[in-house]
Design a protein around this motif. Sequence first.
Motif, PDB file in Angstrom:
ATOM      1  N   GLU B 236       0.857  -1.193   0.000  1.00 56.66           N
ATOM      2  CA  GLU B 236       0.000   0.000   0.000  1.00 56.66           C
ATOM      3  C   GLU B 236       0.886   1.233   0.000  1.00 56.66           C
ATOM      4  OE1 GLU B 236      -1.901  -0.423   3.746  1.00 56.66           O
ATOM      5  OE2 GLU B 236      -3.533  -1.646   2.985  1.00 56.66           O
ATOM      6  N   THR B 237       0.385   2.322  -0.560  1.00 53.29           N
ATOM      7  CA  THR B 237       1.059   3.620  -0.358  1.00 53.29           C
ATOM      8  C   THR B 237       0.066   4.555   0.292  1.00 53.29           C
ATOM      9  OG1 THR B 237       0.381   4.358  -2.538  1.00 53.29           O
ATOM     10  CG2 THR B 237       2.613   3.504  -2.365  1.00 53.29           C
ATOM     11  N   ALA B 238       0.594   5.641   0.822  1.00 48.73           N
ATOM     12  CA  ALA B 238      -0.271   6.597   1.525  1.00 48.73           C
ATOM     13  C   ALA B 238      -1.353   7.130   0.585  1.00 48.73           C
ATOM     14  CB  ALA B 238       0.574   7.742   2.080  1.00 48.73           C
ATOM     15  N   ASP B 239      -1.022   7.304  -0.708  1.00 50.37           N
ATOM     16  CA  ASP B 239      -2.011   7.861  -1.643  1.00 50.37           C
ATOM     17  C   ASP B 239      -2.833   6.776  -2.346  1.00 50.37           C
ATOM     18  OD1 ASP B 239      -0.098   6.777  -3.207  1.00 50.37           O
ATOM     19  OD2 ASP B 239       0.451   8.606  -4.270  1.00 50.37           O
ATOM     20  N   GLY B 240      -2.669   5.520  -1.924  1.00 48.42           N
ATOM     21  CA  GLY B 240      -3.492   4.434  -2.454  1.00 48.42           C
ATOM     22  C   GLY B 240      -3.064   3.916  -3.817  1.00 48.42           C
TER      23      GLY B 240
END
Lengths: 185, 385
Positions: B236-240
């Motif tokens: 996952e990344t913080a910005d999805g």
Amino acid sequence: MKTVFDRLYDTYHQDLFQFIMYIVKDRTIAEDLIQEVYIKVLKSYYTFKGESSEKTWLFSIARHVTYDYFRSQQRMKKRISQFFDWSEKGEIIPDNKSLPEEIAIQNDEIRRVYHYLDKCTKDQRSVLILRYILSFSIQETAEILNFSISKVKTTQHRGLKNLRKYLLEDEEKGGTENEVKEGKR
Amino acid sequence: MKSRKGNDEKEIIQLLQQMPRLEDRQEKYQIYKQSALEDNMTDLASHDRSKFSRFAPVLATAAAIFIIVLIPFVYNLSDSHFTSEVANDSSGAMEAQDEQLTMIEDENYDALFTAEADKSHAYVLHTVNDDENVIFGAIPDEQGQYLIPITFVVSAKGNLDELYNKLPEYMEEHELADNDFLLQGATYSIDDEKKIVKVQLPQDFSLGEGSVRAYQFEKTLSVMFAPHGITKAVFETADGNTIDLGPFGKMEEMPILPEERASYKLYKERYLVPVPQQPDFPIDEAILEMKEEDTAFHLTNTIPEEINFRITEDEKELVLEYTGKAILENNEKYSVMIDAILMTAKSYGFESVRFDNIKIVRIGNYILEQPIKVPEGVNPYTIGK
């Protein structure tokens, strides 16, 4: 650092490329891998203690980078086979590498040797490439592959025997297997 | 085509020698630029780092010399009675060995491995106390060829998420943070029931184009989470957004592969490092491989040349019958050999190792007259004590 690179490139580059290219048989992959070799070499050049010769050290790094590439490919094949639930390993990704120009223009025998090098194990292939295509000594080959002298000799003998076996079988079949494959390319 | 029937190897050799040169058509400057950029060689800051790294081996060597000088004293202190008895006549020596063995059997066997001194200096971790937790990390070696697995023994209870999220702290505590940890900036959330770990990576996360880094990234995840029974990593990344994992492409998840079969060798006299073997490589050859050095990559052998074993399997127990002529001694060289054999056996799925015909009762902390359980981890560091 540029001076170090220049010297290493001028002395070893084509041989290094040759070694990697004959193993992976794909120009784009060989270009990527040789770049990785230089990254590692430049990164660790000043910690190289000279316990082995510079030449065998460089080729050891090339060997590691190439073998690691194969390991990552194997894992990827494994994942693909698990995903598609194909049972037989080795049948997953077809051999669709195109023949390098330099090989394509050679006679039939040379093309077959190039083709059947794939039938040898990667250690056998490395020994045959280093010993006969690059004309390295047994001692140098042993240092690069981290083998004993006797292991190089045994691997070399087995590799030649393997290659001869496939060439003979191919000859008996009238070269059909190979010709069909080459024809597809 | 000439007939090859009845021909010897010479013709094949001649054909190989006639293989054409496969030239690289890339521009020299282009290769240099790419290599230098990848390695940040053009960054002036790297000069400072390289100055430090030139001193690091000196400091490490000094520390190693100190340890080497110290260890014989430690061994002599603890084993002087035993070794002097062995040196005497055989009947006296046998009595001494029996006496020693009885004394040790009377003690709690596990207690031999729980002393804090063992954990801070040992190459392997044998037991974990009830008030401790174990998490795993891995760092690439200096030349990026091998992955060095690290075991952190944390003197605190807590869920695994919390402990893994403190991994950068633990690495920093032991000055491991500079070593290009491939999951720099990641945070973890473990789902025990589903056996997955959610890995949140920084937005600018990149593995570059190299296949080796991608391979090591995958292996790092395996080293860290396979021992906990985790079977999948979800990214996952913080910005999805999905993560670009270089040669793997954009991936949302990746299976956690079980530990690879390996021969353990000593890296820079400091860490036990697994040298990976093919899945079909037999255990006896993997043990034999431990005699080989690879000085170009600072790997030293863990089984000395004079040592030979006949290797058999007894279900989950690996049996090594000593067939060498050299007399084994209670010293660090042989203690490390046993550590490395145990880890190699563990990578092959064995649960214990038995040494037969070894003619010595004890080496280091190991009592050789009974099967030895494979360790919990390798290259242990203790946190919080």
